[in-house]
Design an enzyme around this catalytic site. Structure first.
Site, PDB file in Angstrom:
ATOM      1  N   GLU A 291     -10.716  -1.757   4.016  1.00 15.80           N
ATOM      2  CA  GLU A 291      -9.387  -1.239   4.297  1.00 15.80           C
ATOM      3  C   GLU A 291      -9.192   0.132   3.657  1.00 15.80           C
ATOM      4  O   GLU A 291      -9.937   0.544   2.770  1.00 15.80           O
ATOM      5  CB  GLU A 291      -8.314  -2.181   3.722  1.00 15.80           C
ATOM      6  CG  GLU A 291      -8.363  -3.579   4.310  1.00 15.80           C
ATOM      7  CD  GLU A 291      -7.163  -4.392   3.874  1.00 15.80           C
ATOM      8  OE1 GLU A 291      -6.451  -4.875   4.772  1.00 15.80           O
ATOM      9  OE2 GLU A 291      -6.932  -4.553   2.668  1.00 15.80           O
TER      10      GLU A 291
ATOM     11  N   ASP B 127       0.799  -1.229   0.000  1.00 15.80           N
ATOM     12  CA  ASP B 127       0.000   0.000   0.000  1.00 15.80           C
ATOM     13  C   ASP B 127       0.836   1.286   0.000  1.00 15.80           C
ATOM     14  O   ASP B 127       1.805   1.404   0.754  1.00 15.80           O
ATOM     15  CB  ASP B 127      -0.873   0.076   1.250  1.00 15.80           C
ATOM     16  CG  ASP B 127      -1.721  -1.149   1.487  1.00 15.80           C
ATOM     17  OD1 ASP B 127      -1.734  -2.047   0.627  1.00 15.80           O
ATOM     18  OD2 ASP B 127      -2.354  -1.200   2.558  1.00 15.80           O
TER      19      ASP B 127
END
Length: 508
Positions: free
Chosen positions: A232, A60
């Site tokens: 998320e 990420d």
């Protein structure tokens, strides 16, 4: 941020690595925990304009922020190997979103756990009290140990060094398993910081006057959107519709793993209103809007404090279904090109649109242009390309562009007229093996407007990013072409089609 099996590593191992790093130094620890040097490095797949680390694992993007002339890209990183683990914040900076300089690791695991995803902001007025009245950078991240908790770190030297707040955690875990990925922004109308947190398959909203003391304000997510996996990496921002500042909507971003339209991980969005406390969606509860229907756009985050007010973001160009099998070496994982976001009113309502950032124009070179009937079109070549095309389908059943073609392989990007779908077909993209599910054809619905299709393709060595109809339809897919597969062909099946096309090399 999810993990490959969505379970944290045992804490004793984490503590051992943190302690060993302090005693041995990073080089010795890499020798202890990292893989042996590979004899099969893959420079042909290293992106030209997308960020990838010099080596080892990333996922990420984190802490995207502009400060004092630099764009900062932090990212989930294993400094010691090319698989997920030992999660830290890697760090890179850029003056222009295209040319990136990788810096030393910014945040490493400590006694509270590994450093999971989060965000960063410029504390312009020193609300936190960390900077003696001057502006500075504050990072808000998840510490993942026995539980997941939210913590702070601050930097007074343009992000080169960081001090973790002695009062961490600032948001302790209330007794839930998935409690992570804080995204923070300043909400001027209420005069406070707002933090979004992914909690199971909900988003919790917190408020704070100083980044240190947080109050739970509201929750969003019950019976809204896709719940095929854990939620998320939330984000929330306001955008004008078709550039009209008098007509705006708030956009809530939620990544989900699994449950994506191409399998595995993906990102959905909601449109609505935010009053500083509560987000209210204006869509039907069961409506699902996907940011990108390709397989490889996950956990996007928008930049804070972009000087000209544009809303810019980028995402991790991979998928949790096969991220650990990506065949690049000595790095594993990369980001997409940065994109500018907007909202536009379509016949089906307001929708999110994305386009590559304008800064890419500065690294275009070797322009080649052609127009006419596709069957007479020339062949182009290149492995890091910006392709801009305007198709008129005529009688063709399908049409588009083959990139990374050669040796009987290609990645086909096109439009199916009868199905009214844009597609990327990577079933014949090369001989590299990733996973059984990797060879696939991914589609997104798109009705043509005025019998034409504007198409933009960023084809950068190991991936394609496809933007159609002004960014209303977007597909992002990794591909791993064979060496020498560098040809570009236009195609039309079942009839004639016309095109105007420009092809640029991208050379940072």
């Amino acid at each position: 941020m999810s993990t490959p099996d969505d379970r944290p590593h045992p804490l004793p191992r984490r503590r051992f690595l943190a302690a060993s790093g302090a005693v041995l130094g990073l080089g010795a620890l890499h020798a202890l925990t990292g893989p042996a040097a590979s004899a099969a490095e893959t420079p042909q797949w290293r992106p030209g304009v997308r960020f990838a680390p010099a080596r080892n694992w990333i996922n990420d993007p984190n802490g995207l922020v502009h400060f004092q002339g630099e764009y900062h890209l932090f990212f989930q990183h294993n400094p010691y190997g090319d698989q997920w683990g030992n999660m830290s914040w890697g760090h890179a900076v850029s003056p222009d979103l295209v040319r990136w300089q990788e810096l030393p690791v910014a945040l490493e695991p400590d006694e509270l756990g590994e450093i999971y995803s989060g965000s960063a902001v410029v504390d312009h007025h020193d609300t936190s009290g960390f900077f003696g009245g001057q502006p500075g950078l504050v990072a808000i991240y998840t510490s993942a140990g026995d539980t997941q908790q939210q913590c702070l770190a601050h930097s007074s030297d343009r992000g080169r060094t960081w001090t973790k707040y002695a009062g961490n955690p600032v948001i302790p875990n209330p007794g839930v398993h998935d409690f992570r990925d804080p995204k923070v922004f300043w909400h001027a109308p209420t005069g406070r910081w707002v933090l979004l947190l992914a909690v199971g398959d909900r988003i919790h909203v917190y408020g704070s006057p100083n980044l240190r003391d947080w109050e739970l304000l509201s929750e969003f997510g019950a019976e809204h959107g896709s719940h095929g996996g854990v939620w998320e990496c939330p984000d929330l921002f306001e955008l004008p519709v078709d550039g009209d500042p008098a007509r705006t909507k708030w956009v809530l971003i939620v990544s989900i793993n699994p449950g994506g339209p191409a399998g595995g991980s993906a990102t959905q969005y909601f449109l609505g209103d935010f009053d500083g406390t509560t987000f209210t969606s204006d869509g039907a509860p069961d409506e699902i809007r996907w940011v990108d229907r390709g397989a490889d756009f996950y956990a996007p985050q928008s930049f804070s404090d972009v000087p000209d007010g544009r809303r810019l973001w980028l995402g991790w160009m991979s998928n949790w279904d096969y991220a650990k099998e990506i065949p690049t070496d000595p790095w594993r994982g990369s980001m997409t090109t940065p994109r500018q976001l907007g909202l536009t009113d379509t016949g089906d309502g307001v929708r999110l649109v994305q386009q590559p950032v304008g800064e890419l124009a500065a690294v275009r070179s070797n322009r080649r242009a052609w127009h006419g009937m596709i069957g007479r079109s020339p062949e182009f070549s290149g492995t890091s390309l910006d392709v801009v095309a305007d198709f008129r389908p005529g009688a063709a059943r399908s049409f588009g562009v083959d990139v990374f073609a050669g040796g009987g392989h290609r990645t086909r990007i096109g439009y199916d007229v009868a199905a009214q779908e844009l597609f990327v077909d990577r079933t014949g993209s090369g001989t590299a093996h990733v996973s059984p599910a990797f060879p696939a054809r991914h589609t997104t619905p798109l009705a043509l407007t005025g019998d034409r299709l504007p198409l933009r393709i960023i084809a950068d060595r190991s991936g394609v990013e496809v933007f159609a109809a002004g960014g209303r339809a977007v597909l992002t897919d990794l591909v791993f072409p064979d060496r020498g597969s560098d040809r570009v062909h236009l195609f039309a099946d079942g009839g004639n089609a016309q095109v105007e096309v420009e092809v640029f090399d991208l050379i940072p």
